[in-house]
Design an enzyme around this catalytic site. Structure first.
Site, mmCIF file in Angstrom:
data_model
loop_
_atom_site.group_PDB
_atom_site.id
_atom_site.type_symbol
_atom_site.label_atom_id
_atom_site.label_comp_id
_atom_site.label_asym_id
_atom_site.label_seq_id
_atom_site.Cartn_x
_atom_site.Cartn_y
_atom_site.Cartn_z
ATOM 1 N N SER A 103 0.823 -1.201 0.000
ATOM 2 C CA SER A 103 0.000 0.000 0.000
ATOM 3 C C SER A 103 0.863 1.260 0.000
ATOM 4 O O SER A 103 1.812 1.387 0.770
ATOM 5 C CB SER A 103 -0.906 0.001 1.229
ATOM 6 O OG SER A 103 -1.655 1.198 1.298
ATOM 7 N N ALA A 156 7.037 9.754 6.410
ATOM 8 C CA ALA A 156 5.914 10.281 7.189
ATOM 9 C C ALA A 156 5.031 11.060 6.222
ATOM 10 O O ALA A 156 4.885 12.276 6.319
ATOM 11 C CB ALA A 156 6.413 11.170 8.323
ATOM 12 N N LEU A 203 -0.811 9.586 4.854
ATOM 13 C CA LEU A 203 -2.011 9.176 4.113
ATOM 14 C C LEU A 203 -2.532 10.265 3.190
ATOM 15 O O LEU A 203 -3.739 10.517 3.118
ATOM 16 C CB LEU A 203 -3.128 8.727 5.075
ATOM 17 C CG LEU A 203 -2.817 7.563 6.024
ATOM 18 C CD1 LEU A 203 -4.078 7.144 6.764
ATOM 19 C CD2 LEU A 203 -2.229 6.379 5.272
ATOM 20 N N CYS A 217 -3.478 3.436 12.146
ATOM 21 C CA CYS A 217 -3.968 4.815 12.205
ATOM 22 C C CYS A 217 -4.286 5.166 13.661
ATOM 23 O O CYS A 217 -4.770 4.316 14.418
ATOM 24 C CB CYS A 217 -5.236 4.977 11.362
ATOM 25 S SG CYS A 217 -4.998 4.694 9.602
#
Length: 324
Positions: free
Chosen positions: A22, A71, A74, A131
């Site tokens: 991912s 970092a 998302l 998350c």
């Protein structure tokens, strides 16, 4: 004739066990410049969120010995743009697509799963449990078995019955087997491990953290021994559960190591940044290694390192029976 590379995520058959990790294959369009994305076992999307996200401030990435810190945070256009622009492109080309989802609350994961429920072209849903849970003081879902299981159960309930749910686990937990077992009890059809462990690098010239966020996820060959250990432990405890191993896979030998430890598939991440052909190359190298060692099927090598010499390999049917 080469070895049969077919693998299974629950009832879903993959033509080979090599996936993208991912966030490392872009939208699929980027890799399609180099090879046909249908050659992948499956394409795994970046973690999709409900709303668009700008991500973390720069610098977001830093090289470390045998690894990479990131970092990114998302970054993405949100689920609506994904459903109208990115998923249809993959579906039109016949790619097997595993949609990774991330959220800050159980309700957000549930809402994402519901938006995907009627979308064509979804092969499986990967639940990114790394998350922060904004309703629990920012504690990461993956670090608590009950929290992880709650998310998985909510996604499983909102997802079509014929679409497998994959729980993606983190290594920096007290007991990864306990978290894995909780996720399976919550309805996970398969497990993916490991997500990037948290690391940090300090620039001795600027005398500041190398990443603007301070800490980031560590990937690359540096984490492979940790990832193999996690796959080994979880496969030993839950031998009937499909595992996608990831963390520093750069060659067919790396992939075979994960398979022997108990993974039925592997995901390639950081290697794609310097070698966009990594997935088909690793697939080819893995097939050659299996054939050289006398394997007719990938399934016969899964978890073989757990068994004493002379005990014989176990195939997919044997693994399914052992979980009953």
């Amino acid at each position: 004739m080469g070895a049969d590379l077919r693998s299974y995520i629950a009832h879903v058959e993959l033509p080979n066990p090599v996936l993208t990790a991912s966030g490392c294959g872009g939208t699929g369009r980027e890799l399609a410049q180099f090879f046909d994305v249908t050659r992948l076992g499956a394409f795994v999307t970046r973690s999709i969120t409900m709303a668009p996200r700008a991500g973390r401030p720069t610098p977001r990435m830093a090289e470390t010995p045998s690894g990479l810190l990131n970092a990114v945070g998302l970054q993405g256009p949100g689920v609506e743009a994904f459903l109208t622009q990115e998923l249809p492109w993959l579906a039109e080309r016949g790619a097997r697509t595993v949609v990774s989802i991330g959220g800050g609350t159980v309700a957000e994961y549930t809402a994402l799963a519901r938006r995907l429920a009627d979308a064509p072209g979804v092969t499986a849903v990967e639940v990114n449990l790394s998350c922060p849970n904004i309703e629990d003081r920012g504690r990461v879902f993956a670090r608590d078995g009950s929290s992880a299981a709650e998310v998985v159960a909510s996604v499983r309930a909102a997802t079509r019955y014929d679409v497998p749910v994959i729980a993606k686990l983190a290594s920096d937990v007290a007991d990864i087997v306990a978290v894995a077992r909780s996720c399976v009890d919550g309805g996970a059809d398969a497990l993916a491990m490991i997500n990037t462990p948290v690391g940090m690098s300090v620039d001795v010239d600027s005398m500041r953290p190398a990443l603007a966020a301070g800490t980031g996820g560590l990937s690359g060959p540096a984490i492979r021994p940790i990832a193999v250990r996690c796959v080994w432990q979880v496969h030993a405890a839950l031998p009937g559960v499909p595992i996608i191993g990831m963390g520093g896979v750069t060659s067919g030998r790396d992939a075979l190591e994960f398979v022997l430890a108990g993974a039925c598939a592997v995901a390639v991440g950081s290697a794609l940044f310097h070698d966009p052909y990594a997935c088909p190359r690793i697939q080819r190298e893995l097939e050659e290694l299996l054939t050289e060692r006398g394997f007719d099927r990938l399934a016969d090598a899964v978890g073989l390192a757990h068994h004493p010499p002379g005990s014989g390999p176990r195939g997919r049917t044997d693994l399914e029976e052992s979980s009953l």
